[in-house]
Motif scaffolding. Sequence first.
Motif, PDB file in Angstrom:
ATOM      1  N   GLY A 255      60.700  92.677  99.669  1.00  0.00           N
ATOM      2  CA  GLY A 255      60.086  93.677  98.808  1.00  0.00           C
ATOM      3  C   GLY A 255      60.706  93.732  97.428  1.00  0.00           C
ATOM      4  O   GLY A 255      60.750  94.781  96.793  1.00  0.00           O
TER       5      GLY A 255
ATOM      6  N   ARG B  21      52.155  93.102  99.738  1.00  0.00           N
ATOM      7  CA  ARG B  21      52.176  94.580  99.666  1.00  0.00           C
ATOM      8  C   ARG B  21      52.758  95.174 100.934  1.00  0.00           C
ATOM      9  O   ARG B  21      53.606  96.061 100.897  1.00  0.00           O
ATOM     10  CB  ARG B  21      50.752  95.118  99.480  1.00  0.00           C
ATOM     11  N   VAL B  22      52.296  94.685 102.078  1.00  0.00           N
ATOM     12  CA  VAL B  22      52.780  95.189 103.367  1.00  0.00           C
ATOM     13  C   VAL B  22      54.265  94.896 103.524  1.00  0.00           C
ATOM     14  O   VAL B  22      55.036  95.746 103.983  1.00  0.00           O
ATOM     15  CB  VAL B  22      51.953  94.582 104.528  1.00  0.00           C
TER      16      VAL B  22
ATOM     17  N   ARG C  56      56.518  94.791 101.426  1.00  0.00           N
ATOM     18  CA  ARG C  56      57.357  95.600 100.541  1.00  0.00           C
ATOM     19  C   ARG C  56      57.537  97.035 101.032  1.00  0.00           C
ATOM     20  O   ARG C  56      58.224  97.819 100.388  1.00  0.00           O
ATOM     21  CB  ARG C  56      56.766  95.624  99.134  1.00  0.00           C
ATOM     22  N   THR C  57      56.945  97.376 102.151  1.00  0.00           N
ATOM     23  CA  THR C  57      56.995  98.761 102.619  1.00  0.00           C
ATOM     24  C   THR C  57      58.224  99.033 103.475  1.00  0.00           C
ATOM     25  O   THR C  57      58.798  98.123 104.081  1.00  0.00           O
ATOM     26  CB  THR C  57      55.739  99.112 103.438  1.00  0.00           C
ATOM     27  N   GLU C  58      58.584 100.287 103.524  1.00  0.00           N
ATOM     28  CA  GLU C  58      59.696 100.713 104.383  1.00  0.00           C
ATOM     29  C   GLU C  58      59.359 100.468 105.850  1.00  0.00           C
ATOM     30  O   GLU C  58      60.216 100.084 106.637  1.00  0.00           O
ATOM     31  CB  GLU C  58      60.002 102.196 104.137  1.00  0.00           C
ATOM     32  N   ARG C  59      58.117 100.667 106.218  1.00  0.00           N
ATOM     33  CA  ARG C  59      57.700 100.443 107.609  1.00  0.00           C
ATOM     34  C   ARG C  59      57.945  98.989 108.012  1.00  0.00           C
ATOM     35  O   ARG C  59      58.423  98.708 109.112  1.00  0.00           O
ATOM     36  CB  ARG C  59      56.222 100.814 107.770  1.00  0.00           C
ATOM     37  N   PHE C  60      57.609  98.048 107.138  1.00  0.00           N
ATOM     38  CA  PHE C  60      57.839  96.627 107.425  1.00  0.00           C
ATOM     39  C   PHE C  60      59.332  96.367 107.614  1.00  0.00           C
ATOM     40  O   PHE C  60      59.735  95.651 108.527  1.00  0.00           O
ATOM     41  CB  PHE C  60      57.278  95.758 106.298  1.00  0.00           C
ATOM     42  N   ARG C  61      60.153  96.971 106.764  1.00  0.00           N
ATOM     43  CA  ARG C  61      61.602  96.797 106.896  1.00  0.00           C
ATOM     44  C   ARG C  61      62.093  97.315 108.246  1.00  0.00           C
ATOM     45  O   ARG C  61      62.944  96.713 108.889  1.00  0.00           O
ATOM     46  CB  ARG C  61      62.333  97.501 105.758  1.00  0.00           C
TER      47      ARG C  61
ATOM     48  N   ASP D 107      45.530  95.405 104.479  1.00  0.00           N
ATOM     49  CA  ASP D 107      46.773  96.017 104.941  1.00  0.00           C
ATOM     50  C   ASP D 107      46.690  96.456 106.405  1.00  0.00           C
ATOM     51  O   ASP D 107      47.618  96.241 107.183  1.00  0.00           O
ATOM     52  CB  ASP D 107      47.141  97.217 104.066  1.00  0.00           C
TER      53      ASP D 107
ATOM     54  N   TRP E   8      48.995  95.260 109.666  1.00  0.00           N
ATOM     55  CA  TRP E   8      49.737  96.187 110.531  1.00  0.00           C
ATOM     56  C   TRP E   8      49.347  96.006 111.996  1.00  0.00           C
ATOM     57  O   TRP E   8      50.196  96.098 112.874  1.00  0.00           O
ATOM     58  CB  TRP E   8      49.540  97.635 110.076  1.00  0.00           C
TER      59      TRP E   8
END
Length: 150
Positions: free
Chosen positions: A16, A80-81, A83-88, A125, A129
Amino acid sequence: MELLGRRLRALRAAAGRTVASVAADAGLSVPYIANLENGRGNPTIAALDRLARALGTELSVELGQPGAEPAVEPPASLVRVARTERFRRVTIELAGSDRSPSEVAAALVDLLARVGPALGVEPDDVDWWRLLDALLLVGLHSHQSTGTAP
C-alpha cells in the motif's frame, strides 16, 4: 529487468505504498524506482537491498528455471484493495508467526492478478474481497485440520 520491475511494483502495491514513500525510506530517487518498476535501469545489489528493506522484506537472489512464469502486473482495482487496512490484516493472519506478512501480501497480489483474467472481466473491489475471503477460509481450514497455526 522486466520481471524485477513487476516484482517491485507488486511488493509496493501489496504494501500500500507510493513510489515516493518507498524512495524516501530507501534513500533512492523517485525516477530511479519508477524506472526499475518499468523494467529499465541497471540496479546495484546495494540499491536492491535498500529497496527490499524499505518494502519490509529482504533481498534474495535465486536462479530460476528457463521459461519460469513472470510476475503479472496487478490491475488498479486490486492495487486499491491491497492498500487497505483490511488487506493488511488478512495477510498478517495468513502469514502466521513463521512467514513475512509483506511476502504473503506480494504473493497474494500476484496470485489474484493471475486469477483475474480467468474471470473474463476485471474484478471490482467486492470481487477481490470475495476471492480473498475464500483464500482465507481455505488457509484457516487447512491449518485447523493439520493443527498448525496459520
